[in-house]
Design a protein around this motif. Sequence first.
Motif, PDB file in Angstrom:
ATOM      1  N   PRO A 123       0.835  -1.206   0.000  1.00  0.00           N
ATOM      2  CA  PRO A 123       0.000   0.000   0.000  1.00  0.00           C
ATOM      3  C   PRO A 123       0.868   1.255   0.000  1.00  0.00           C
ATOM      4  CG  PRO A 123      -0.665  -1.542   1.739  1.00  0.00           C
ATOM      5  CD  PRO A 123       0.606  -2.068   1.162  1.00  0.00           C
ATOM      6  N   GLY A 124       0.511   2.211  -0.845  1.00  0.00           N
ATOM      7  CA  GLY A 124       1.270   3.470  -0.901  1.00  0.00           C
ATOM      8  C   GLY A 124       2.360   3.473  -1.965  1.00  0.00           C
ATOM      9  N   ALA A 125       2.630   2.291  -2.565  1.00  0.00           N
ATOM     10  CA  ALA A 125       3.749   2.189  -3.522  1.00  0.00           C
ATOM     11  C   ALA A 125       3.499   3.033  -4.775  1.00  0.00           C
ATOM     12  CB  ALA A 125       3.979   0.733  -3.910  1.00  0.00           C
ATOM     13  N   PHE A 126       2.247   3.067  -5.236  1.00  0.00           N
ATOM     14  CA  PHE A 126       1.946   3.832  -6.462  1.00  0.00           C
ATOM     15  C   PHE A 126       2.231   5.315  -6.254  1.00  0.00           C
ATOM     16  CE2 PHE A 126      -1.118   6.247  -9.074  1.00  0.00           C
ATOM     17  CZ  PHE A 126      -0.789   5.774 -10.337  1.00  0.00           C
ATOM     18  N   LYS A 127       1.730   5.837  -5.162  1.00  0.00           N
ATOM     19  CA  LYS A 127       1.925   7.259  -4.861  1.00  0.00           C
ATOM     20  C   LYS A 127       3.425   7.584  -4.772  1.00  0.00           C
ATOM     21  CE  LYS A 127      -0.165  10.530  -1.720  1.00  0.00           C
ATOM     22  NZ  LYS A 127      -0.745  10.674  -0.403  1.00  0.00           N
ATOM     23  N   GLN A 128       4.169   6.701  -4.121  1.00  0.00           N
ATOM     24  CA  GLN A 128       5.612   6.929  -3.996  1.00  0.00           C
ATOM     25  C   GLN A 128       6.291   6.845  -5.362  1.00  0.00           C
ATOM     26  OE1 GLN A 128       6.300   3.786  -1.107  1.00  0.00           O
ATOM     27  NE2 GLN A 128       6.689   5.288   0.500  1.00  0.00           N
ATOM     28  N   GLY A 129       5.862   5.883  -6.187  1.00  0.00           N
ATOM     29  CA  GLY A 129       6.460   5.725  -7.525  1.00  0.00           C
ATOM     30  C   GLY A 129       6.263   6.968  -8.378  1.00  0.00           C
ATOM     31  N   ILE A 130       5.054   7.524  -8.313  1.00  0.00           N
ATOM     32  CA  ILE A 130       4.758   8.730  -9.107  1.00  0.00           C
ATOM     33  C   ILE A 130       5.586   9.905  -8.585  1.00  0.00           C
ATOM     34  CG2 ILE A 130       2.939  10.395  -9.748  1.00  0.00           C
ATOM     35  CD1 ILE A 130       2.660   7.581 -11.041  1.00  0.00           C
ATOM     36  N   ARG A 131       5.644  10.050  -7.270  1.00  0.00           N
ATOM     37  CA  ARG A 131       6.439  11.136  -6.672  1.00  0.00           C
ATOM     38  C   ARG A 131       7.914  10.993  -7.081  1.00  0.00           C
ATOM     39  NH1 ARG A 131       5.240  13.579  -1.942  1.00  0.00           N
ATOM     40  NH2 ARG A 131       3.204  13.768  -2.892  1.00  0.00           N
ATOM     41  N   GLY A 132       8.398   9.750  -7.099  1.00  0.00           N
ATOM     42  CA  GLY A 132       9.784   9.476  -7.501  1.00  0.00           C
ATOM     43  C   GLY A 132      10.053   9.943  -8.925  1.00  0.00           C
ATOM     44  N   ILE A 133       9.111   9.656  -9.827  1.00  0.00           N
ATOM     45  CA  ILE A 133       9.272  10.089 -11.227  1.00  0.00           C
ATOM     46  C   ILE A 133       9.332  11.613 -11.284  1.00  0.00           C
ATOM     47  CG2 ILE A 133       8.087  10.226 -13.470  1.00  0.00           C
ATOM     48  CD1 ILE A 133       7.075   7.359 -12.950  1.00  0.00           C
ATOM     49  N   GLN A 134       8.429  12.255 -10.542  1.00  0.00           N
ATOM     50  CA  GLN A 134       8.412  13.731 -10.545  1.00  0.00           C
ATOM     51  C   GLN A 134       9.729  14.291 -10.005  1.00  0.00           C
ATOM     52  OE1 GLN A 134       4.798  13.912  -8.288  1.00  0.00           O
ATOM     53  NE2 GLN A 134       3.499  14.254 -10.095  1.00  0.00           N
ATOM     54  N   ASN A 135      10.228  13.673  -8.941  1.00  0.00           N
ATOM     55  CA  ASN A 135      11.497  14.152  -8.366  1.00  0.00           C
ATOM     56  C   ASN A 135      12.649  14.006  -9.345  1.00  0.00           C
ATOM     57  OD1 ASN A 135      10.405  14.941  -5.936  1.00  0.00           O
ATOM     58  ND2 ASN A 135      10.830  13.003  -4.894  1.00  0.00           N
ATOM     59  N   MET A 136      12.726  12.845  -9.992  1.00  0.00           N
ATOM     60  CA  MET A 136      13.860  12.614 -10.898  1.00  0.00           C
ATOM     61  C   MET A 136      13.752  13.481 -12.150  1.00  0.00           C
ATOM     62  SD  MET A 136      15.988  10.720  -9.378  1.00  0.00           S
ATOM     63  CE  MET A 136      17.085   9.608 -10.259  1.00  0.00           C
ATOM     64  N   LYS A 137      12.533  13.717 -12.590  1.00  0.00           N
ATOM     65  CA  LYS A 137      12.354  14.639 -13.744  1.00  0.00           C
ATOM     66  C   LYS A 137      12.841  16.037 -13.363  1.00  0.00           C
ATOM     67  CE  LYS A 137       8.952  15.339 -16.407  1.00  0.00           C
ATOM     68  NZ  LYS A 137       9.283  15.562 -17.768  1.00  0.00           N
ATOM     69  N   LYS A 138      12.469  16.464 -12.161  1.00  0.00           N
ATOM     70  CA  LYS A 138      12.883  17.783 -11.676  1.00  0.00           C
ATOM     71  C   LYS A 138      14.409  17.902 -11.645  1.00  0.00           C
ATOM     72  CE  LYS A 138      10.166  18.755  -8.055  1.00  0.00           C
ATOM     73  NZ  LYS A 138      10.010  18.960  -6.598  1.00  0.00           N
ATOM     74  N   LEU A 139      15.063  16.777 -11.379  1.00  0.00           N
ATOM     75  CA  LEU A 139      16.531  16.777 -11.312  1.00  0.00           C
ATOM     76  C   LEU A 139      17.167  16.614 -12.702  1.00  0.00           C
ATOM     77  CD1 LEU A 139      16.736  14.574  -8.111  1.00  0.00           C
ATOM     78  CD2 LEU A 139      17.688  16.879  -8.296  1.00  0.00           C
ATOM     79  N   GLY A 140      16.315  16.546 -13.726  1.00  0.00           N
ATOM     80  CA  GLY A 140      16.815  16.530 -15.104  1.00  0.00           C
ATOM     81  C   GLY A 140      17.303  15.177 -15.595  1.00  0.00           C
ATOM     82  N   VAL A 141      16.861  14.083 -14.933  1.00  0.00           N
ATOM     83  CA  VAL A 141      17.328  12.742 -15.311  1.00  0.00           C
ATOM     84  C   VAL A 141      16.302  12.091 -16.255  1.00  0.00           C
ATOM     85  CG1 VAL A 141      17.945  10.467 -14.401  1.00  0.00           C
ATOM     86  CG2 VAL A 141      18.495  12.525 -13.101  1.00  0.00           C
ATOM     87  N   PRO A 142      16.751  11.487 -17.369  1.00  0.00           N
ATOM     88  CA  PRO A 142      15.807  10.789 -18.248  1.00  0.00           C
ATOM     89  C   PRO A 142      15.100   9.647 -17.510  1.00  0.00           C
ATOM     90  CG  PRO A 142      18.003  10.891 -19.252  1.00  0.00           C
ATOM     91  CD  PRO A 142      18.137  11.421 -17.855  1.00  0.00           C
ATOM     92  N   VAL A 143      13.784   9.545 -17.720  1.00  0.00           N
ATOM     93  CA  VAL A 143      12.981   8.551 -17.001  1.00  0.00           C
ATOM     94  C   VAL A 143      12.437   7.521 -18.000  1.00  0.00           C
ATOM     95  CG1 VAL A 143      10.922   8.190 -15.580  1.00  0.00           C
ATOM     96  CG2 VAL A 143      12.325  10.244 -15.250  1.00  0.00           C
ATOM     97  N   VAL A 144      12.811   6.261 -17.798  1.00  0.00           N
ATOM     98  CA  VAL A 144      12.378   5.168 -18.670  1.00  0.00           C
ATOM     99  C   VAL A 144      11.544   4.205 -17.821  1.00  0.00           C
ATOM    100  CG1 VAL A 144      13.191   3.251 -20.111  1.00  0.00           C
ATOM    101  CG2 VAL A 144      14.505   5.383 -20.024  1.00  0.00           C
TER     102      VAL A 144
END
Length: 302
Positions: A123-144
Amino acid sequence: MERLDLKVGFECNNKCHFCVQGDKRYKFAPKSLEELQKSLADNRKDIDSVVFTGGEPTMHPHFLELVKTARDLNYRKIQIQTNGRMFANENFARAAVEAGANEYSPAIHGPNAEIHDWLVQAPGAFKQGIRGIQNMKKLGVPVVVNSVLVRPNYRHLPQTAQLMVALGVSQFQFAFVHALGTAAKYFQMIVPRKALCEPFVKKGIDIGLRGGIFVMTEAIPYCFMEGYEKYVAEQYIPRTRIIDAKFVVEDYTEYRWNEGKLKGEPCRQCAYNDICEGPWREYPEFFGWEEFKPRSSKSDVA
Ligand code: SF4
């Protein structure tokens, strides 16, 4: 060899219903920092791209130090293949990037928490996964992003694709489940019929492409990809050496051709026989070859 796949250990904070590593987490302790650093140094002699995998690589007690070692050894590409949960913490995400991570490959297995959290049993993994993508995008890292295609989620692929477009990821991939480990245990519940998935996969690809995203599929042979042949990932997967728990797979492409995947009677008359790897062998061993219709001509491959 073009890429090193370094399995740092099999600990994980998820318990996916389709995990190919099964119960390895109970059998093998995480590898020591020294052993992993030696693997990184030894393999750097002929490889300049590394992907940290597991298990969940961020569960390793020395994860950040390992990434830093790869950077100090001048690995050009340092990819983290992860369930993405740790990267919901912005400080952790920043530390990983500062250590040297320069490609981020998280797993999202559905368009919402109901589907994703159930599949990964966390429980909660989806929300964390989405937040993780947003964080890494903000840091300028390509997301695959990687999505495992299973029976409970295949009808939702178009919505998953819409979510990827909304998040603005660089690339996403639908990988057909490989029925090993936990996925073998839950085979009937987890493995869908490829022919039923086909329209949803194609719709998902269309949505991604319209949104300007590079889309790939894995372990879906060309007989289910008519008109979409150029999105078959096996054409592009780099030659990879895998350092597993107690053994090394010298060339993962050769392993797939010789052991992991299978060809059947329909393949003999198929126009794609020379470039198609076929399905993971467990699929036709269970369902047979009826769904596989040989292609009469080749078109539009990479
Ligand atoms: S070679 Fe076999 S598995 Fe591959 S596309 Fe042709 S019929 Fe399908």
